[in-house]
Motif scaffolding. Sequence first.
Motif, PDB file in Angstrom:
ATOM      1  N   VAL A   1      22.017  21.858   7.859  1.00  0.00           N
ATOM      2  CA  VAL A   1      21.410  22.849   7.051  1.00  0.00           C
ATOM      3  C   VAL A   1      20.031  23.207   7.145  1.00  0.00           C
ATOM      4  CG1 VAL A   1      21.236  23.335   4.476  1.00  0.00           C
ATOM      5  CG2 VAL A   1      23.227  22.026   5.166  1.00  0.00           C
ATOM      6  N   VAL A   2      19.542  24.316   7.382  1.00  0.00           N
ATOM      7  CA  VAL A   2      18.127  24.454   7.360  1.00  0.00           C
ATOM      8  C   VAL A   2      17.350  24.566   5.935  1.00  0.00           C
ATOM      9  CG1 VAL A   2      16.446  26.157   8.216  1.00  0.00           C
ATOM     10  CG2 VAL A   2      18.516  26.168   9.242  1.00  0.00           C
ATOM     11  N   VAL A   3      16.606  23.563   5.704  1.00  0.00           N
ATOM     12  CA  VAL A   3      15.839  23.443   4.679  1.00  0.00           C
ATOM     13  C   VAL A   3      14.623  24.033   4.459  1.00  0.00           C
ATOM     14  CG1 VAL A   3      14.836  21.401   2.960  1.00  0.00           C
ATOM     15  CG2 VAL A   3      16.891  21.169   4.251  1.00  0.00           C
ATOM     16  N   PHE A   4      13.894  23.971   5.567  1.00  0.00           N
ATOM     17  CA  PHE A   4      12.606  24.586   5.615  1.00  0.00           C
ATOM     18  C   PHE A   4      12.671  25.428   6.879  1.00  0.00           C
ATOM     19  CE2 PHE A   4       8.410  23.550   3.140  1.00  0.00           C
ATOM     20  CZ  PHE A   4       9.076  22.930   2.111  1.00  0.00           C
ATOM     21  N   ALA A   5      12.158  26.705   6.839  1.00  0.00           N
ATOM     22  CA  ALA A   5      12.006  27.734   8.068  1.00  0.00           C
ATOM     23  C   ALA A   5      10.638  28.211   7.877  1.00  0.00           C
ATOM     24  CB  ALA A   5      13.146  28.507   8.218  1.00  0.00           C
ATOM     25  N   GLY A   6       9.993  28.417   8.921  1.00  0.00           N
ATOM     26  CA  GLY A   6       8.499  29.045   8.883  1.00  0.00           C
ATOM     27  C   GLY A   6       7.717  28.486   7.832  1.00  0.00           C
ATOM     28  N   GLY A   7       7.703  27.192   7.695  1.00  0.00           N
ATOM     29  CA  GLY A   7       6.724  26.759   6.866  1.00  0.00           C
ATOM     30  C   GLY A   7       7.403  26.643   5.268  1.00  0.00           C
ATOM     31  N   ASN A   8       8.475  27.193   4.994  1.00  0.00           N
ATOM     32  CA  ASN A   8       8.595  27.637   3.575  1.00  0.00           C
ATOM     33  C   ASN A   8      10.172  26.985   3.047  1.00  0.00           C
ATOM     34  OD1 ASN A   8       6.245  28.431   2.148  1.00  0.00           O
ATOM     35  ND2 ASN A   8       6.439  30.197   3.889  1.00  0.00           N
TER      36      ASN A   8
ATOM     37  N   THR B   1       0.882  -1.418   0.042  1.00  0.00           N
ATOM     38  CA  THR B   1       0.080  -0.123   0.046  1.00  0.00           C
ATOM     39  C   THR B   1       0.761   1.085  -0.048  1.00  0.00           C
ATOM     40  OG1 THR B   1      -2.129   0.913   0.988  1.00  0.00           O
ATOM     41  CG2 THR B   1      -0.156   0.241   2.570  1.00  0.00           C
ATOM     42  N   HIS B   2       0.379   2.198  -0.305  1.00  0.00           N
ATOM     43  CA  HIS B   2       0.813   3.754  -0.310  1.00  0.00           C
ATOM     44  C   HIS B   2      -0.163   4.684   0.053  1.00  0.00           C
ATOM     45  CE1 HIS B   2       3.847   6.765  -1.687  1.00  0.00           C
ATOM     46  NE2 HIS B   2       3.049   7.226  -1.847  1.00  0.00           N
ATOM     47  N   VAL B   3      -0.147   5.197   1.271  1.00  0.00           N
ATOM     48  CA  VAL B   3      -1.236   6.354   1.773  1.00  0.00           C
ATOM     49  C   VAL B   3      -0.428   7.347   2.313  1.00  0.00           C
ATOM     50  CG1 VAL B   3      -2.880   6.544   3.565  1.00  0.00           C
ATOM     51  CG2 VAL B   3      -2.647   4.308   2.506  1.00  0.00           C
ATOM     52  N   ASP B   4      -0.659   8.619   1.478  1.00  0.00           N
ATOM     53  CA  ASP B   4      -0.284   9.992   2.020  1.00  0.00           C
ATOM     54  C   ASP B   4      -0.852  10.400   3.311  1.00  0.00           C
ATOM     55  OD1 ASP B   4       1.784  10.484  -0.040  1.00  0.00           O
ATOM     56  OD2 ASP B   4       0.168  10.143  -1.242  1.00  0.00           O
ATOM     57  N   PHE B   5      -0.020  11.324   4.094  1.00  0.00           N
ATOM     58  CA  PHE B   5      -0.952  12.161   5.023  1.00  0.00           C
ATOM     59  C   PHE B   5       0.016  13.434   5.365  1.00  0.00           C
ATOM     60  CE2 PHE B   5       1.872  11.388   9.015  1.00  0.00           C
ATOM     61  CZ  PHE B   5       2.428  10.279   8.310  1.00  0.00           C
ATOM     62  N   MET B   6      -0.748  14.315   5.707  1.00  0.00           N
ATOM     63  CA  MET B   6      -0.164  15.792   5.813  1.00  0.00           C
ATOM     64  C   MET B   6       0.161  15.910   7.044  1.00  0.00           C
ATOM     65  SD  MET B   6      -1.030  15.697   2.628  1.00  0.00           S
ATOM     66  CE  MET B   6      -2.390  14.841   2.432  1.00  0.00           C
ATOM     67  N   PHE B   7       1.334  16.776   7.245  1.00  0.00           N
ATOM     68  CA  PHE B   7       1.825  17.246   8.602  1.00  0.00           C
ATOM     69  C   PHE B   7       2.454  18.648   8.578  1.00  0.00           C
ATOM     70  CE2 PHE B   7       6.405  16.932   8.030  1.00  0.00           C
ATOM     71  CZ  PHE B   7       6.684  16.251   7.263  1.00  0.00           C
ATOM     72  N   GLY B   8       2.433  19.227   7.383  1.00  0.00           N
ATOM     73  CA  GLY B   8       2.982  20.630   7.256  1.00  0.00           C
ATOM     74  C   GLY B   8       2.150  21.762   7.877  1.00  0.00           C
ATOM     75  N   THR B   9       2.916  22.661   8.462  1.00  0.00           N
ATOM     76  CA  THR B   9       2.209  23.865   9.012  1.00  0.00           C
ATOM     77  C   THR B   9       2.969  25.037   8.690  1.00  0.00           C
ATOM     78  OG1 THR B   9       3.535  23.625  11.016  1.00  0.00           O
ATOM     79  CG2 THR B   9       1.538  22.437  10.975  1.00  0.00           C
ATOM     80  N   ALA B  10       2.392  26.002   9.360  1.00  0.00           N
ATOM     81  CA  ALA B  10       3.040  27.315   8.977  1.00  0.00           C
ATOM     82  C   ALA B  10       4.619  27.867   9.653  1.00  0.00           C
ATOM     83  CB  ALA B  10       2.096  28.690   9.312  1.00  0.00           C
ATOM     84  N   ASP B  11       4.581  26.961  10.673  1.00  0.00           N
ATOM     85  CA  ASP B  11       6.022  27.103  11.424  1.00  0.00           C
ATOM     86  C   ASP B  11       6.746  25.842  11.177  1.00  0.00           C
ATOM     87  OD1 ASP B  11       4.321  25.139  12.949  1.00  0.00           O
ATOM     88  OD2 ASP B  11       4.551  26.304  14.893  1.00  0.00           O
ATOM     89  N   MET B  12       6.606  25.214  10.252  1.00  0.00           N
ATOM     90  CA  MET B  12       7.470  23.957   9.953  1.00  0.00           C
ATOM     91  C   MET B  12       8.916  24.015   9.822  1.00  0.00           C
ATOM     92  SD  MET B  12       7.647  20.420   9.727  1.00  0.00           S
ATOM     93  CE  MET B  12       5.953  20.063   9.896  1.00  0.00           C
ATOM     94  N   GLU B  13       9.721  23.451  10.483  1.00  0.00           N
ATOM     95  CA  GLU B  13      11.026  23.548  10.228  1.00  0.00           C
ATOM     96  C   GLU B  13      11.710  22.216  10.042  1.00  0.00           C
ATOM     97  OE1 GLU B  13      12.712  26.604  11.373  1.00  0.00           O
ATOM     98  OE2 GLU B  13      10.546  27.516  11.996  1.00  0.00           O
ATOM     99  N   ILE B  14      12.513  22.194   8.878  1.00  0.00           N
ATOM    100  CA  ILE B  14      13.256  21.132   8.325  1.00  0.00           C
ATOM    101  C   ILE B  14      14.443  21.263   8.511  1.00  0.00           C
ATOM    102  CG2 ILE B  14      13.036  19.255   6.679  1.00  0.00           C
ATOM    103  CD1 ILE B  14      10.438  20.229   6.054  1.00  0.00           C
ATOM    104  N   THR B  15      15.449  20.399   9.042  1.00  0.00           N
ATOM    105  CA  THR B  15      16.806  20.629   9.092  1.00  0.00           C
ATOM    106  C   THR B  15      17.324  19.400   8.481  1.00  0.00           C
ATOM    107  OG1 THR B  15      16.519  21.722  11.194  1.00  0.00           O
ATOM    108  CG2 THR B  15      18.893  21.197  10.506  1.00  0.00           C
ATOM    109  N   GLY B  16      18.432  19.334   7.869  1.00  0.00           N
ATOM    110  CA  GLY B  16      19.276  18.458   7.012  1.00  0.00           C
ATOM    111  C   GLY B  16      20.381  18.081   7.758  1.00  0.00           C
ATOM    112  N   ILE B  17      20.938  17.002   7.846  1.00  0.00           N
ATOM    113  CA  ILE B  17      22.441  16.705   8.265  1.00  0.00           C
ATOM    114  C   ILE B  17      22.988  16.104   7.174  1.00  0.00           C
ATOM    115  CG2 ILE B  17      23.835  15.903  10.021  1.00  0.00           C
ATOM    116  CD1 ILE B  17      21.712  16.173  12.325  1.00  0.00           C
ATOM    117  N   THR B  18      24.289  16.748   6.646  1.00  0.00           N
ATOM    118  CA  THR B  18      25.040  16.107   5.674  1.00  0.00           C
ATOM    119  C   THR B  18      25.818  14.873   6.051  1.00  0.00           C
ATOM    120  OG1 THR B  18      26.770  17.690   5.851  1.00  0.00           O
ATOM    121  CG2 THR B  18      25.203  18.150   4.443  1.00  0.00           C
ATOM    122  N   ALA B  19      26.511  14.264   5.251  1.00  0.00           N
ATOM    123  CA  ALA B  19      27.470  13.138   5.612  1.00  0.00           C
ATOM    124  C   ALA B  19      28.573  13.483   6.377  1.00  0.00           C
ATOM    125  CB  ALA B  19      28.001  12.482   4.404  1.00  0.00           C
TER     126      ALA B  19
END
Lengths: 406, 406
Positions: A397-404, A374-392
Motif C-alpha cells: 500500500v502506498v502511504v506517501f507519494a511525492g512527499g505527501n 534517550t530519545h533523539v529525533d532527526f529529520m529525513f523527509g523530502t519532497a520526493d519521499m515514497e513510503i510503502t506499507g506491506i500488510t500482514a
Amino acid sequence: MDIKRQESYAELIVKKGVNVQEGQKVVIRADIGSAPFVRIVAKAAYDAGASQVIMNWADEVITRMNYLRADAEVFKSIEPWRVQFFKDYDDAGACFINIISDDPDLLAGVEPERIKNAAKATGIGLAEHRRLTMGNHVRWTIAGVPSPAWAAKVFPNLPEAGAVEALWEKIIESSRVHQDALATWEAHDKVFKEKVEFLNKAAFKQLSFKNSLGTDITMELPQGHFWKGGSAPDTKGVDFFPNIPTEEVFTLPNCHTANGRVVASMPLTYNGVTIENFELTFKDGKVVAYKAEKNEAALASILELDEGAGMLGEIALVPYKSPISEMKLLFNCTLYDENASCHFALGKAYPMIHGYEDLPKDEALKRGVNESITHVDFMFGTADMEITGITAEGKEVVVFAGGNWA
Amino acid sequence: MDIKRQESYAELIVKKGVNVQEGQKVVIRADIGSAPFVRIVAKAAYDAGASQVIMNWADEVITRMNYLRADAEVFKSIEPWRVQFFKDYDDAGACFINIISDDPDLLAGVEPERIKNAAKATGIGLAEHRRLTMGNHVRWTIAGVPSPAWAAKVFPNLPEAGAVEALWEKIIESSRVHQDALATWEAHDKVFKEKVEFLNKAAFKQLSFKNSLGTDITMELPQGHFWKGGSAPDTKGVDFFPNIPTEEVFTLPNCHTANGRVVASMPLTYNGVTIENFELTFKDGKVVAYKAEKNEAALASILELDEGAGMLGEIALVPYKSPISEMKLLFNCTLYDENASCHFALGKAYPMIHGYEDLPKDEALKRGVNESITHVDFMFGTADMEITGITAEGKEVVVFAGGNWA
C-alpha cells in the motif's frame, strides 16, 4: 508579541496542551528569561482551575557556566532531590508544562563527555518519570517561546528585538494561534484522527522509505502496535496534546528490524551542537555505520549513550505540505523542526503496543520496544519521499507519494 | 551600579560571606529578577574554587500569585523534595548564599492563615537545615540586591531606575564595599572582636534595658552563654560572615526570664505587612500583652506560631552611631534595619551556650534556649538607650549609655 495573542497561546497550552483539570497541580519548567510569558501561563493555569503552580526554573547562563566550570564528577550523578521533585508531583497527579526557549548554541564548546554523562545520569534518575510521561500516565506538553539567543540563530540578520518578534510570529503561526486557537486545534485534531484510523486499520507489518537523497530503509512494526497523532488520551481518558505545535502521525518500529540507510534531510541540533549532513546505516536494527560532514563526534556521543541509543524508537510521518514545512525555516529546535518533515528517533520508544502495561519487560523488548534512556529525533523527509506499507497478507500500500499522504 | 563594584560586592559575599573553599558546592537562593547580579556571584564562586553552583530560584510574581490563588491546603505541608534539596547539599558540605531583593509588600493582602501555615510547614520541614545553619555546622550568608519594587518602597519619590540606583548605593555603602572591601571587612571584624571579648569576660548574669520610649525590661543570660559579632567560625573552624552587612554583637537570653516592657523603635515588616508602633509586655519570659497601632493581627500571627514564638531568642547590641543607623533610612528589610538599632528576636535562639551540642534537648530548654520554628527580629534601640549588666557577683556595669557603647 501583543499580550492578547500571548494569552491565547497560554490558554492553548493550558487547555489543549496539558488540559488542566479542576484541582490539579501544574508544574512549569522554563528559563528565567521567559518569565513574562510564563507568568501568563501560570495565570491561565489558575483560571483553568489549577490548585497550585510549581515552577522549575533554569537560567541558561548559569547552566552553561556550570557545564564549563563545575567539577567533572558533578555530571556523573543526579541529586536525590531532583528525582524526588518529579516523584512528588507524579504522585500528586500533576501535569507538566515545558516552556522551551533554549539557545541552540548553549552547550557549544562544552566537553562532550560532560553532556553525555549528564544525559545518562538524568536518563537513569528520571526513568520512572519518563516512563509515566511516555506512557501517558501523566499529561504533559512542550511549547516554545523566543529567547534573544534563539531568535538570533534563526534570524541572524535582524536586530535583537526584530529577531525575537519575528520568531514569536513564526511560533504563533506554526502553533496555529493566529485565529481562534481552541477551535482551530479541534479541527486540526480531526485530520489527525482520519490518518491514524487509516494506519491502524492497515496494521502494516512492514514499512519502507525511499527518496532521491539516498534514504532506502525498511523496518517492521511490532505486533499489536498502534499509531497516534494530535491529541492523545492519558491513561484515565483525559485528552492532551504533548507537543504544540504538532503535525506528525507516529508509532514505534520493531527496534531489531531496521535494514538500510537513512540520510538526514535537515541538521540536528543536539545539546548545542549542530550535526550536519549525516547518515546512518542499520543492520538488524542496529547502527553499523554513520557519518556526518560536521560534528560527527556529537552524533557518536548519542549513539554511544546505551544500546538502545543506536537503534530506532520512533517513526513519524509528516507531509511535505504542512505549515511548518512550508515556512522553509530551520528553527534549530526539534519541537518545530520535527514537524517540518518525516523523522525517526534514536532511542526510547513511546510504548505504543496494545497491552504494553501487562507485558514483561523482556517480552516488550523482544517485540521491539526500545527502552533506551534517550530519545533523539532527526529529520529525513523530502519532497520526493515514497513510503510503502506491506500488510500482514503481503499487500503493498502506498502511504506517501511525492512527499505527501497518498 | 557599575559592574566593578558589583564584582567587589560579589567577591565579598563569596570570600567573606560564605568563605567558599576549594572544591565546595555553593547553593544560591535568589529571585529571578536579580539574575544579572547573581551570575556575577556564581562566577565569583567558581573563581574562588567552587566545584558546583546550584541555583534555587524564586519568582516573586508567581510566589504572590500562588499565595493568592493556590488551594489553601497547599500551605499546610512542604513537599518532600524541598526537604531533600537541603539534605542533599547539607550532606555534601555545601555553603548557602541567600540573595534577597524582596518586595516588602509582596504578601500584602494575602490571607494571614496561609502565611502562617506556610511558615509553620517550612519551619518544621526544614528544621534540620535550620539547626545546621544556626549551629554553624554549615556556612551561610545573606546579602541584598535592589529590586524595582523594594527600591520604590525605600525611595517612593524617585523614578524606577533612580530608586534602584539609590538603593544600590545604600547597599554598597552599608555593606562597606565603597573601598577595598576585603581589607575593610578585616578591620571591621577587629572592632567586633574587642566588644565580644569584653562581653564574654564580663559573663553577665542579667541585662536590663531602659529608654525614654518606654522600654524597661530585664532578663537573665543562660549559664555558659557567649557573645558573637562579625565573623564566626563554623564547627570546623572556617570563618564566615552570616550577614552582609553586620553591625551587631549578639547572644541569647534565657527565654524564661524576661520581665517588663519593650517598645519598638522601628516598624517591623513581616511577610509583606508592616507592623507599626508596637510593644510587648513579658512576664517570666512570655509575652502576656501586646499592642500595635497598625497591623496588630500580623503581630499576633507571629506570637501564635508556637510556644517559643512568644518568647525571646536573641539580644543584639548595635550602637546608635553606626553607618546604617546614621543613614536614617528605613530599608523595609530586616537585614539592614536590624543593623541600625539594638534589637531582640522572638523565636528560635542561636544556641550560643558552651557545650550545647552535648546537652540533652530538655536541659537546653531548661537553661533557656528557645527552640521555636521561627525567628523574627524587631528593633528597640534609641539615642538614649541605657543597658546595664549585672555580673555573677552582683556588680553593675554600664554597657550602653546614650545609645552607644559605654
